[in-house]
Design a protein around this motif. Sequence first.
Motif, PDB file in Angstrom:
ATOM      1  N   ILE A   1       0.814   4.637   6.576  1.00 48.62           N
ATOM      2  CA  ILE A   1      -0.586   4.182   6.665  1.00 48.62           C
ATOM      3  C   ILE A   1      -1.206   4.130   5.265  1.00 48.62           C
ATOM      4  O   ILE A   1      -1.909   3.175   4.922  1.00 48.62           O
ATOM      5  N   GLY A   2      -0.918   5.134   4.443  1.00 48.94           N
ATOM      6  CA  GLY A   2      -1.428   5.143   3.075  1.00 48.94           C
ATOM      7  C   GLY A   2      -0.911   3.967   2.257  1.00 48.94           C
ATOM      8  O   GLY A   2      -1.663   3.329   1.506  1.00 48.94           O
ATOM      9  N   LEU A   3       0.379   3.659   2.392  1.00 48.86           N
ATOM     10  CA  LEU A   3       0.942   2.506   1.688  1.00 48.86           C
ATOM     11  C   LEU A   3       0.321   1.203   2.174  1.00 48.86           C
ATOM     12  O   LEU A   3       0.004   0.317   1.369  1.00 48.86           O
ATOM     13  N   LYS A   4       0.122   1.107   3.488  1.00 49.85           N
ATOM     14  CA  LYS A   4      -0.479  -0.114   4.043  1.00 49.85           C
ATOM     15  C   LYS A   4      -1.895  -0.305   3.501  1.00 49.85           C
ATOM     16  O   LYS A   4      -2.278  -1.414   3.088  1.00 49.85           O
ATOM     17  N   ILE A   5      -2.670   0.764   3.462  1.00 48.91           N
ATOM     18  CA  ILE A   5      -4.036   0.679   2.926  1.00 48.91           C
ATOM     19  C   ILE A   5      -3.997   0.316   1.446  1.00 48.91           C
ATOM     20  O   ILE A   5      -4.775  -0.519   0.977  1.00 48.91           O
ATOM     21  N   LEU A   6      -3.078   0.928   0.704  1.00 43.62           N
ATOM     22  CA  LEU A   6      -2.948   0.638  -0.723  1.00 43.62           C
ATOM     23  C   LEU A   6      -2.664  -0.843  -0.960  1.00 43.62           C
ATOM     24  O   LEU A   6      -3.304  -1.480  -1.804  1.00 43.62           O
TER      25      LEU A   6
ATOM     26  N   LEU B   1       2.584 -10.168   3.271  1.00 49.40           N
ATOM     27  CA  LEU B   1       3.121  -9.530   2.068  1.00 49.40           C
ATOM     28  C   LEU B   1       2.818  -8.035   2.056  1.00 49.40           C
ATOM     29  O   LEU B   1       3.649  -7.224   1.646  1.00 49.40           O
ATOM     30  N   SER B   2       1.652  -7.662   2.548  1.00 48.70           N
ATOM     31  CA  SER B   2       1.272  -6.254   2.609  1.00 48.70           C
ATOM     32  C   SER B   2       2.232  -5.472   3.501  1.00 48.70           C
ATOM     33  O   SER B   2       2.685  -4.375   3.134  1.00 48.70           O
ATOM     34  N   TRP B   3       2.557  -6.003   4.664  1.00 49.50           N
ATOM     35  CA  TRP B   3       3.496  -5.315   5.558  1.00 49.50           C
ATOM     36  C   TRP B   3       4.892  -5.250   4.945  1.00 49.50           C
ATOM     37  O   TRP B   3       5.576  -4.224   5.046  1.00 49.50           O
ATOM     38  N   THR B   4       5.308  -6.326   4.296  1.00 45.03           N
ATOM     39  CA  THR B   4       6.629  -6.332   3.671  1.00 45.03           C
ATOM     40  C   THR B   4       6.697  -5.349   2.514  1.00 45.03           C
ATOM     41  O   THR B   4       7.682  -4.610   2.373  1.00 45.03           O
ATOM     42  N   LEU B   5       5.658  -5.294   1.692  1.00 47.69           N
ATOM     43  CA  LEU B   5       5.631  -4.332   0.587  1.00 47.69           C
ATOM     44  C   LEU B   5       5.600  -2.898   1.103  1.00 47.69           C
ATOM     45  O   LEU B   5       6.234  -2.002   0.526  1.00 47.69           O
TER      46      LEU B   5
ATOM     47  N   ASP C   1      -3.233  -3.282   1.129  1.00 46.30           N
ATOM     48  CA  ASP C   1      -4.318  -4.108   1.670  1.00 46.30           C
ATOM     49  C   ASP C   1      -5.476  -4.268   0.698  1.00 46.30           C
ATOM     50  O   ASP C   1      -6.166  -5.283   0.717  1.00 46.30           O
ATOM     51  N   VAL C   2      -5.722  -3.275  -0.142  1.00 50.17           N
ATOM     52  CA  VAL C   2      -6.875  -3.344  -1.054  1.00 50.17           C
ATOM     53  C   VAL C   2      -6.560  -4.115  -2.335  1.00 50.17           C
ATOM     54  O   VAL C   2      -7.471  -4.391  -3.111  1.00 50.17           O
ATOM     55  N   ILE C   3      -5.306  -4.465  -2.550  1.00 54.44           N
ATOM     56  CA  ILE C   3      -4.957  -5.258  -3.725  1.00 54.44           C
ATOM     57  C   ILE C   3      -5.394  -6.696  -3.481  1.00 54.44           C
ATOM     58  O   ILE C   3      -4.993  -7.312  -2.483  1.00 54.44           O
ATOM     59  N   PRO C   4      -6.217  -7.255  -4.369  1.00 55.67           N
ATOM     60  CA  PRO C   4      -6.690  -8.629  -4.164  1.00 55.67           C
ATOM     61  C   PRO C   4      -5.539  -9.635  -4.188  1.00 55.67           C
ATOM     62  O   PRO C   4      -4.617  -9.525  -4.989  1.00 55.67           O
ATOM     63  N   GLY C   5      -5.603 -10.600  -3.293  1.00 54.39           N
ATOM     64  CA  GLY C   5      -4.624 -11.672  -3.245  1.00 54.39           C
ATOM     65  C   GLY C   5      -3.385 -11.373  -2.441  1.00 54.39           C
ATOM     66  O   GLY C   5      -2.509 -12.228  -2.311  1.00 54.39           O
ATOM     67  N   VAL C   6      -3.262 -10.177  -1.890  1.00 53.87           N
ATOM     68  CA  VAL C   6      -2.091  -9.816  -1.099  1.00 53.87           C
ATOM     69  C   VAL C   6      -2.378 -10.148   0.368  1.00 53.87           C
ATOM     70  O   VAL C   6      -3.323  -9.627   0.957  1.00 53.87           O
TER      71      VAL C   6
END
Length: 178
Positions: free
Chosen positions: A55-60, A71-75, A62-67
């Motif tokens: 959950i922490g990685l997903k939030i991290l 891509l967020s789920w894959t990262l 998600d807050v990056i602009p342009g992602v």
Amino acid sequence: MSSAKTGRRRRSSSIIYQEPAESQEQLADQSALPNLNSQWVNAKGAWTIHPVLIIGLKILFDVIPGVTQELSWTLTNITYMAGSYLMFHYVRGVPFEFNAGAYDNLNMWEQIDNGDQYTPAKKFLLSVPIGLFLLSTHYTHYDLTYFIVNFMALMAVVIPKLPQFHRMRIGIFTQPEE
């Protein structure tokens, strides 16, 4: 090479090799003290940290602009899988010096529950990457490119956890012992 040298030997051309079983001395050393390095997986909260990390990685991401969400789920999947591989399958031994090197030839996965397979802790630690893969595949809308990337990350973590690969090493990822 002296004849008094003990331990495993392998040819430099071998890529995949089987780690030999411990000697009686190593087994005696391992039974002398508890292995605090691997007992944490059975403690309260140890099973909670994996969803919290995800959950922490997903939030991290998600807050990056342009992602994008895909891509967020894959990262998130790749980062969790890389950390899991590093923690459970790449690093060998115990990071703390309270066992006098008794577990230096075992990675953490092999240390958990004294190497027994299909214990509740190992089932949980096997199911988390699979569940994350299923979530990331669903939320990437089954796109083939994301699927392949997520699937390759999953295989890199699940294959070393299988009983057939217990104590199996790949030579390109490990340092040969002198």
